[in-house]
Design a protein around this motif. Structure first.
Motif, PDB file in Angstrom:
ATOM      1  N   TYR A 128       0.560  -1.200   0.040  1.00  0.00           N
ATOM      2  CA  TYR A 128      -0.038  -0.146  -0.045  1.00  0.00           C
ATOM      3  C   TYR A 128       0.620   1.177   0.318  1.00  0.00           C
ATOM      4  O   TYR A 128       0.279   2.079   0.452  1.00  0.00           O
ATOM      5  CB  TYR A 128      -1.351   0.084   1.182  1.00  0.00           C
ATOM      6  CG  TYR A 128      -2.166  -1.139   0.750  1.00  0.00           C
ATOM      7  CD1 TYR A 128      -2.350  -1.017   0.263  1.00  0.00           C
ATOM      8  CD2 TYR A 128      -1.908  -2.022   1.935  1.00  0.00           C
ATOM      9  CE1 TYR A 128      -3.981  -2.017  -0.212  1.00  0.00           C
ATOM     10  CE2 TYR A 128      -3.189  -2.687   1.375  1.00  0.00           C
ATOM     11  CZ  TYR A 128      -3.749  -3.511   1.170  1.00  0.00           C
ATOM     12  OH  TYR A 128      -4.449  -4.050   0.288  1.00  0.00           O
ATOM     13  N   SER A 224      -6.264  14.710  -9.073  1.00  0.00           N
ATOM     14  CA  SER A 224      -4.821  12.991  -8.863  1.00  0.00           C
ATOM     15  C   SER A 224      -3.736  13.294  -9.105  1.00  0.00           C
ATOM     16  O   SER A 224      -3.147  14.808  -9.839  1.00  0.00           O
ATOM     17  CB  SER A 224      -5.100  12.199 -10.038  1.00  0.00           C
ATOM     18  OG  SER A 224      -5.406  12.885 -11.221  1.00  0.00           O
ATOM     19  N   GLN A 228       2.253   7.469  -7.807  1.00  0.00           N
ATOM     20  CA  GLN A 228       1.688   6.336  -7.581  1.00  0.00           C
ATOM     21  C   GLN A 228       0.712   6.553  -5.938  1.00  0.00           C
ATOM     22  O   GLN A 228       1.315   6.736  -5.422  1.00  0.00           O
ATOM     23  CB  GLN A 228       1.506   4.798  -7.572  1.00  0.00           C
ATOM     24  CG  GLN A 228       0.444   3.896  -7.813  1.00  0.00           C
ATOM     25  CD  GLN A 228       0.823   2.175  -7.706  1.00  0.00           C
ATOM     26  OE1 GLN A 228       2.309   2.321  -7.890  1.00  0.00           O
ATOM     27  NE2 GLN A 228       0.638   1.276  -8.012  1.00  0.00           N
ATOM     28  N   SER A 231      -4.608   2.258  -2.145  1.00  0.00           N
ATOM     29  CA  SER A 231      -5.713   1.817  -2.568  1.00  0.00           C
ATOM     30  C   SER A 231      -6.663   1.876  -2.425  1.00  0.00           C
ATOM     31  O   SER A 231      -8.104   1.964  -2.718  1.00  0.00           O
ATOM     32  CB  SER A 231      -5.185   0.677  -4.080  1.00  0.00           C
ATOM     33  OG  SER A 231      -5.201  -0.232  -3.009  1.00  0.00           O
ATOM     34  N   PRO A 242      -8.367   6.661  -1.330  1.00  0.00           N
ATOM     35  CA  PRO A 242      -7.884   7.074  -2.789  1.00  0.00           C
ATOM     36  C   PRO A 242      -8.797   7.085  -3.476  1.00  0.00           C
ATOM     37  O   PRO A 242      -9.690   7.858  -3.563  1.00  0.00           O
ATOM     38  CB  PRO A 242      -8.452   4.833  -2.693  1.00  0.00           C
ATOM     39  CG  PRO A 242      -9.586   4.555  -1.427  1.00  0.00           C
ATOM     40  CD  PRO A 242      -8.964   5.902  -0.644  1.00  0.00           C
ATOM     41  N   HIS A 248      -7.929  12.978  -4.087  1.00  0.00           N
ATOM     42  CA  HIS A 248      -7.449  12.610  -2.798  1.00  0.00           C
ATOM     43  C   HIS A 248      -8.161  13.418  -1.617  1.00  0.00           C
ATOM     44  O   HIS A 248      -7.376  14.699  -2.043  1.00  0.00           O
ATOM     45  CB  HIS A 248      -6.099  12.231  -3.287  1.00  0.00           C
ATOM     46  CG  HIS A 248      -5.107  11.202  -3.607  1.00  0.00           C
ATOM     47  ND1 HIS A 248      -6.052   9.762  -3.599  1.00  0.00           N
ATOM     48  CD2 HIS A 248      -4.647  10.868  -5.215  1.00  0.00           C
ATOM     49  CE1 HIS A 248      -5.248   9.306  -4.409  1.00  0.00           C
ATOM     50  NE2 HIS A 248      -4.984   9.889  -5.642  1.00  0.00           N
TER      51      HIS A 248
END
Length: 400
Positions: A128, A224, A228, A231, A242, A248
């Motif tokens: 994660y 965004s 990365q 999630s 997420p 976010h």
């Protein structure tokens, strides 16, 4: 029995209760003081759903677990758009010693612990995208839901009439019928009434003794990111959700009885600081943004963290009764066909669906043993009875 009810407040509590009653044949009039449903604390872009357990409070933890298990299973079956919820895990970052104590506390129960939670380890942290020196718990069925989408889905029923811009200023019993008057002098009449208006519960004469504190919460969000992100929902002093709706969301601040509606730069900075441990790259990214969007709303909370769900006393009869009479739970002076559901705090989207399901069973006179136990725990009149040294009576409204 006349199956019509007026529900005051169209957040998650009022919408859930309307849903359960409409599905059992009730005609529901849902009144909202704002321009639209889910305009208050239920109007945030995302609600994190995971159990927040306490050390050495088994009753609270049992209540939390029942609510969490019910709510996640229920939302799964509602038919919501798959983009509007997800229960594929949530992580709560905790000090290692505290996390270990919670696990020990939890393992003494009757539920299979491994199905609910596990301690996070390096593989989980890596999966994660989290800092590698953290400890805490992973809740397998934790996750998030889009609050507005959920509330709209719940009231989309032929038995539910939603009326907005209806600020109720009084509730009284006239000719054996509840009469509600709005600020604009409009009158609503019904055989049953449920008050589900969060921090405004005490505004009516019938419920003015039910104290709640209003906690101002500010959340923020950025679009965004170029890198990365985790999630699943990650929670520490703050939380990060997420990506949903290209946002976010992170937060939230807590200010008791602070009614400033404006976004505060100081609160934005607090929210950014609260996510530093969760994801340093995201923390630094937020620090670098010139402007960050956000939203302010309020949550209602009781002093003991337990919500008010159930019936309330007839104040006039209550004042006339002796302590000895009040100790007999079958003699308590309940108001007929008036109910409350409030004080869910920051766990509204975990507690409210389960509690309103139980409240609907009370209204339908179809209580299970578990329902009775829950209503004993959430008895709205517990403070008044305890002040009269009637603690046992306060928690034994229903025989279990």
């Amino acid at each position: 029995m006349q199956k019509n009810i007026v529900i005051i407040g169209a957040g998650i509590t009022g919408c859930s209760l309307a849903h359960f009653l409409a599905n059992t044949g009730w005609d529901v009039t849902l009144l909202e003081s704002q321009d639209d449903i889910a305009s208050g604390g239920s109007g945030n872009p995302v609600a994190a759903i995971y159990p927040k357990f306490m050390l050495n409070d088994k009753a609270y933890n049992d209540f939390m677990l029942k609510s969490f298990m019910f709510t996640t299973a229920w939302i799964d079956k509602l038919g919501l758009n798959k983009d509007d919820y997800r229960f594929d895990g949530a992580i709560e970052i905790l000090e290692e010693a505290y996390s270990h104590k919670l696990e020990i506390n939890f393992s003494s129960g009757s539920v299979d612990q491994e199905k609910i939670l596990i301690s996070i380890d390096k593989p989980i942290l890596k999966k994660y995208l989290m800092n590698q020196d953290l400890s805490g718990l992973l809740f397998h069925r934790g996750g998030w839901v889009n609050p507005i989408a959920l509330c709209r889905h719940l009231v989309n029923h032929s038995n539910i009439k939603v009326l907005t811009n209806q600020k109720i200023i009084s509730i009284e019993k006239l000719n054996n019928e509840w009469t509600l008057k709005t600020k604009n002098q409009k009158i609503f009449k019904s055989d049953h009434v449920a008050i589900c208006n969060a921090a405004y519960l005490h505004q009516f004469d019938l419920t003015q003794h039910l104290h709640t504190d209003a906690f101002r919460g500010q959340i923020n969000w950025v679009n965004s990111t170029p890198f990365q992100m985790p999630s699943i929902v990650i929670c520490d002093e703050g939380y990060v959700a997420p990506l949903m709706q290209n946002k976010h969301i992170f937060g939230a601040t807590y200010g008791m009885n602070d009614f400033n509606k404006d976004l505060r730069l100081s609160d934005t900075k607090k929210n950014i600081a609260s996510i530093k441990k969760i994801h340093r790259e995201f923390h630094n990214y937020c620090l670098a943004q010139k402007t960050i969007s956000g939203r302010v709303s309020w949550r209602a909370s009781t002093k003991d963290r337990k919500p008010y769900v159930g019936r309330v006393f007839n104040n006039e009869l209550f004042k006339k009764m002796r302590v000895r009479e009040l100790a007999q739970t079958d003699q308590l002076p309940w108001l007929d066909n008036l109910y409350v559901a409030s004080g869910f705090g920051s766990r509204g989207f975990t507690f409210a669906p389960y509690c309103t399901f139980v409240l609907a069973n009370l209204i339908n006179k179809k209580l299970s043993k578990d329902d009775k136990g829950t209503l004993n725990y959430t008895n709205p009149e517990r403070y008044r009875l305890k002040k009269m040294s009637l603690k046992k009576a306060a928690s034994r409204i229903f025989k279990v």
